[in-house]
Design an enzyme around this catalytic site. Structure first.
Site, mmCIF file in Angstrom:
data_model
loop_
_atom_site.group_PDB
_atom_site.id
_atom_site.type_symbol
_atom_site.label_atom_id
_atom_site.label_comp_id
_atom_site.label_asym_id
_atom_site.label_seq_id
_atom_site.Cartn_x
_atom_site.Cartn_y
_atom_site.Cartn_z
ATOM 1 N N SER A 182 -12.013 3.005 -33.351
ATOM 2 C CA SER A 182 -11.275 2.949 -34.617
ATOM 3 C C SER A 182 -10.840 1.513 -34.907
ATOM 4 C CB SER A 182 -10.037 3.852 -34.553
ATOM 5 O OG SER A 182 -9.036 3.263 -33.726
ATOM 6 N N ARG A 194 -10.511 9.544 -38.074
ATOM 7 C CA ARG A 194 -11.474 8.920 -37.162
ATOM 8 C C ARG A 194 -12.300 9.966 -36.401
ATOM 9 N NH1 ARG A 194 -6.235 8.246 -35.398
ATOM 10 N NH2 ARG A 194 -5.706 8.579 -33.177
ATOM 11 N N GLU A 237 -4.708 13.387 -31.446
ATOM 12 C CA GLU A 237 -4.355 12.497 -30.338
ATOM 13 C C GLU A 237 -2.900 12.725 -29.935
ATOM 14 O OE1 GLU A 237 -4.662 11.033 -27.701
ATOM 15 O OE2 GLU A 237 -5.743 9.172 -28.151
ATOM 16 N N TYR A 275 2.247 8.879 -30.048
ATOM 17 C CA TYR A 275 2.835 7.801 -29.249
ATOM 18 C C TYR A 275 4.224 7.381 -29.720
ATOM 19 C CZ TYR A 275 -1.018 6.895 -26.059
ATOM 20 O OH TYR A 275 -1.952 7.000 -25.051
ATOM 21 N N HIS A 322 -13.826 10.289 -30.554
ATOM 22 C CA HIS A 322 -14.207 9.556 -31.763
ATOM 23 C C HIS A 322 -14.701 8.151 -31.429
ATOM 24 C CE1 HIS A 322 -10.676 6.927 -31.597
ATOM 25 N NE2 HIS A 322 -9.989 8.009 -31.246
ATOM 26 N N GLY A 323 -15.502 7.601 -32.321
ATOM 27 C CA GLY A 323 -15.948 6.222 -32.153
ATOM 28 C C GLY A 323 -14.782 5.245 -32.255
ATOM 29 N N HIS A 383 -9.923 13.289 -29.363
ATOM 30 C CA HIS A 383 -9.316 12.010 -28.983
ATOM 31 C C HIS A 383 -9.165 11.905 -27.471
ATOM 32 C CE1 HIS A 383 -8.264 11.552 -33.275
ATOM 33 N NE2 HIS A 383 -8.172 12.870 -33.200
#
Length: 230
Positions: free
Chosen positions: A12, A60, A86, A89, A9-10, A181
């Site tokens: 974010s 995103r 993604e 985390y 993705h670009g 991602h």
């Protein structure tokens, strides 16, 4: 040859703010939207507009794909899966990376970010960052939803979708685009190229830059970025 295109993705809004994002559903920044348009232009110029598309369920990635396909002149429907999300985390999500390094030390943060099988601090199931508290994931068995993931965990949940959905389209000869991602794409690349657990830590994937694989079946023959990415 079969053709696979991987598109991170670009940029974010949280990339811009240098924050751990994970499954937090943040939008693209203005630069990220421009990166997505440039990706679409690169695909169109190269004649590689996809016949099949897959995307995570995070905004995103969805927006990057939508912008790229529109720019490419397509209105293709993409198959969505949380398995392309993604890496989660955990308790790091939302934290500034530089401030986290100041608190825990650069080496500890490096281990959390780049090791293959070390998870970050986990969130509790009562934490808003736990996917089980998001209606988007209501149909997924709770035992599948992460409280925090290593890259190994990300690979283990992404690969079943690769095998069941993405690989068959590739083997059918369709030019296939996966918009996802940094870490879910690293998991796919690790699988494709048989990269070791140690070496995968050094792999960097730029935002908004289409990475093209030419495949013999599912075996990579060559790869290259479109546009100005290296």
């Amino acid at each position: 040859m079969n053709t696979l295109i991987l598109l991170r993705h670009g940029q974010s809004a949280w990339n811009l703010e240098n924050r751990f994002t994970g499954w937090t559903d943040v939008p693209l920044s203005p630069q990220g939207e421009e990166e997505a348009r440039n990706a679409g232009l690169a695909l169109k110029k190269s004649g590689l507009c996809p016949e099949a598309a897959f995307v995570s369920v995070l905004r995103r990635a969805e927006d990057t794909l939508a912008i790229a396909l529109k720019t490419c002149g397509l209105a293709a429907t993409a198959a969505k899966s949380w398995r392309l999300n993604e890496r989660h985390y955990g308790a790091l999500q939302g934290l500034n990376k530089a401030q986290t390094a100041e608190k825990y030390g650069q080496e500890q943060v490096r281990v959390w970010r780049r090791s293959y099988d070390v998870r970050p601090p986990l969130v509790e199931t009562t934490d808003p960052r736990y996917p089980g508290n998001d209606l988007k994931y209501a149909g997924i068995a709770p035992e599948l939803l992460p409280r925090g993931e290593s890259l190994k965990d990300t690979e283990l949940r992404a690969m079943p979708f690769w095998e069941s959905d993405i690989a068959p389209d590739l083997l059918a000869g369709k030019t296939t685009l996966v918009a996802a991602h940094g870490n879910s794409l690293r998991a796919i690349i690790k699988h494709l190229e048989h990269i070791s657990d140690q070496d995968i830590a050094r792999l960097e994937i730029p935002t908004g830059a289409p990475l093209v694989y030419r495949l013999d079946g599912l075996k990579p023959l060559k790869k290259y970025y479109l546009g100005n990415a290296r």
